[in-house]
Design a protein around this motif. Structure first.
Motif: not given
Length: 606
Positions: A458-463, A511-513, A534-543
């Protein structure tokens, strides 16, 4: 040549004639009273023959007796009984009416070491053939060889079960006065188990009965049957043994015992009082418990439960667990054991520098020290076990430092959902010493921590990022993902009760979440219910404004269901709607506070 053959024929004829004359002139029954008297004088036992004694000339000059018994005076049953007995005698002394016996052979004898073969209230009086000299016994063995063929030994203590040692074959040869060579082989059947063994030893009886010394130079055994691995348990061994009658102490020095190719060396001693006391010190270079227990890893990667290749005993209704395992025998003695091994393999896990110190006090076991290095870390365990009641009650205090978790989960039949270097400290207690008992009847707490943890499958960041992307087009996540979730540091408090493992104060950072939450794991049903924020900290793109909101927003994630088919619940759309509504409300309230409540002129004139 002809003269030599003639001489040999004459000698043979004289020998045959002499033996024939001897058989006719000497009646073996003349020795009956003599043998009965000698046995009574030297041992205090009563020897009895049924029927007449007769000669047997070829191939050995012998006296043949029918059924015989040897009985302790006052005992209701004989100690020894046999269908027939053969006495090989020396020929020359018979000419002077002296009986010198070379060998006694008992065939299909029954040796009974039971309460019924002991005297009821009459002590056995042993009369020595000569007075003791220099404080030593005057015991002497006038017979060179004693043989038992296809015999039975029945051994029973008061209020205990009988042990039948079948197919007993014994050769006892006196090479020098009071120095004997013993060879014995037999088979023991008990509790649907078969033990076959053979033993060869040299006995030194020069100080008998005060002391007996033995050099056990050959010992082999094989154990098969119920609850024993299909391949069986077998091995060999040797030792130097001595027994002190005054202290009733048995010592085994230079002990070497092999168990399924595992070699143990050391020494042992026992004080054979009413409650025996054992002291065992062993060392080993390499120990493989899997070869002894019959444990094999699962062949199928989808299979989480390892295999024990054993012959299972039938289940008996209302049978207590410790009785089924034979642990009630621990109540009958005291013991202290120390074991040191360079390496030990248990359920596929290699342990280095193992140290074990344990003692038993009539069913109360204490693990004083159990420590070692394994899986890139180390462990130490203190514990107690009580088998006095109907079940085995255990309590342990484990301390684990930086050991890899995944091999441990696999070894105990748990799914490898989590891996990493784990540390733990806690207290656990329960009854039963298997995974079934642990998953249902154990309780306790553990403080758990892990470095470089990974949740597999399971990849929580991906979900979360895919759910956000499906809810809004203003942001997106990374294009490629792995199938695992990596957490740099993971902490939790674990509580176990009746098969339910509760996880509280769960927190993890990377570092990611970042995550926190709680969980409940049902061990018997192999189900879980994990609730995370969960807080996803990195690997966001956009606004960028929305990304800042997401980076500071705790998104609820629920993972639940069977271990083999986990489900998850994630409602990002309503969360974003509520979050954006809340952010807009906060912005509007700030504007109102700045422009109306504080008296500023509004932007729009009425």
């Amino acid at each position: 040549m002809r003269r030599l053959l003639t001489t040999l024929v004459i000698l043979l004829a004289v020998l045959v004639a002499g033996m024939t004359t001897l058989v006719l002139l000497v009646n073996p029954n003349d020795f009956r009273a003599y043998m009965v008297k000698q046995v009574a004088r030297k041992s205090g036992y009563q020897l009895n023959f049924d029927g007449d004694l007769r000669w047997h000339v070829w191939p050995q000059f012998s006296i043949i007796a029918g059924r015989m018994t040897l009985t302790v005076p006052g005992a209701p049953t004989p100690v020894v009984s046999a269908e027939n007995m053969r006495l090989d005698v020396k020929l020359w002394p018979l000419l002077f009416h002296r009986l010198e016996i070379e060998e006694i052979m008992l065939k299909r004898a029954v040796i009974s070491l039971t309460p019924e073969s002991q005297p009821l209230d009459i002590p056995v009086a042993v009369v020595n053939s000569r007075s003791p000299t220099n404080g030593s016994s005057a015991w002497a063995l006038d017979i060179r060889t004693v043989k038992l063929v296809d015999s039975l030994l029945i051994w029973q203590k008061i209020n205990d079960d009988q042990i039948n040692i079948r197919s007993l074959n014994l050769d006892l040869v006196q090479n020098k006065p009071r120095q004997l060579t013993v060879s014995i082989s037999s088979q023991v059947n008990r509790n649907q188990r078969d033990l076959t063994f053979s033993l060869g030893a040299d006995l030194d009886l020069r100080d008998y009965p005060q002391q007996i010394n033995a050099n056990v130079n050959q010992f082999t055994y094989r154990l098969e049957g119920a609850d024993i691995p299909v391949i069986g348990i077998s091995g060999e061994g040797n030792t130097q043994a001595s027994y002190q009658a005054a202290s009733r102490r048995l010592a085994l020095n230079q002990l070497q015992v092999q168990v399924n190719n595992n070699l143990f060396t050391g020494n042992a001693s026992a004080t054979l009082d009413d409650i025996p006391d054992y002291l065992i010190k062993l060392t080993a270079k390499d120990i493989n418990l899997d070869s002894i227990e019959g444990w094999q890893p699962p062949q199928d990667k989808r299979q989480t439960t390892a295999e024990y290749r054993v012959i299972t005993a039938p289940v008996i209704a209302n049978q207590d667990e410790d009785i089924r395992q034979g642990l009630q025998k621990l109540r009958d003695f005291n013991a202290h054991l120390t074991l040191n091994a360079d390496t030990l393999v248990y359920r596929g896990i290699k342990i280095n520098q193992l140290e074990l110190a344990a003692e038993n006090k009539r069913g109360n076991l204490v693990i004083q020290r159990l420590l070692g290095h394994a899986l890139n870390g180390d462990f130490s365990i203190l514990g107690t076990a009580n088998v006095i009641g109907n079940r085995m009650q255990l309590a342990i205090e484990p301390v684990v430092n930086h050991m890899e978790l995944a091999p441990i989960l696999s070894a105990f039949g748990l799914p490898p959902l989590l891996s990493g270097a784990g540390s733990m400290k806690g207290e656990l207690s329960g009854d039963g010493l298997n995974m079934e008992a642990f998953s249902r009847r154990w309780q306790g707490y553990v403080k758990f921590g892990m470095e470089k943890a990974q949740f597999h499958g399971i990849n929580i960041q991906q979900l979360i990022q895919q759910a956000v992307t499906n809810s809004t087009s203003e942001v997106s996540g990374k294009d490629d993902y792995v199938t695992d979730t990596s957490i740099q540091k993971l902490r939790a408090d674990l509580t176990l009760h009746q098969g339910i493992l509760k996880v509280s104060n769960l927190s993890g950072d990377s570092a990611l979440l970042a995550l926190k939450g709680k969980a409940m794991i049902d061990l018997p049903m192999q189900q879980c219910d994990i609730n995370l924020n969960v807080r996803v900290i990195q690997d966001w793109r956009g606004n960028s404004d929305l990304i800042r909101i997401l980076q500071n927003t705790e998104i609820p994630l629920r993972i639940y269901g069977s271990w083999q088919q986990l489900k998850y619940k994630l409602d990002v759309e309503s969360l974003l709607r509520d979050e954006l509504r809340q952010k807009a409300k906060e912005a509007f309230d700030g504007w109102v506070e700045r422009n109306i409540i504080e008296g500023n002129r509004p932007l729009v004139q009425p």
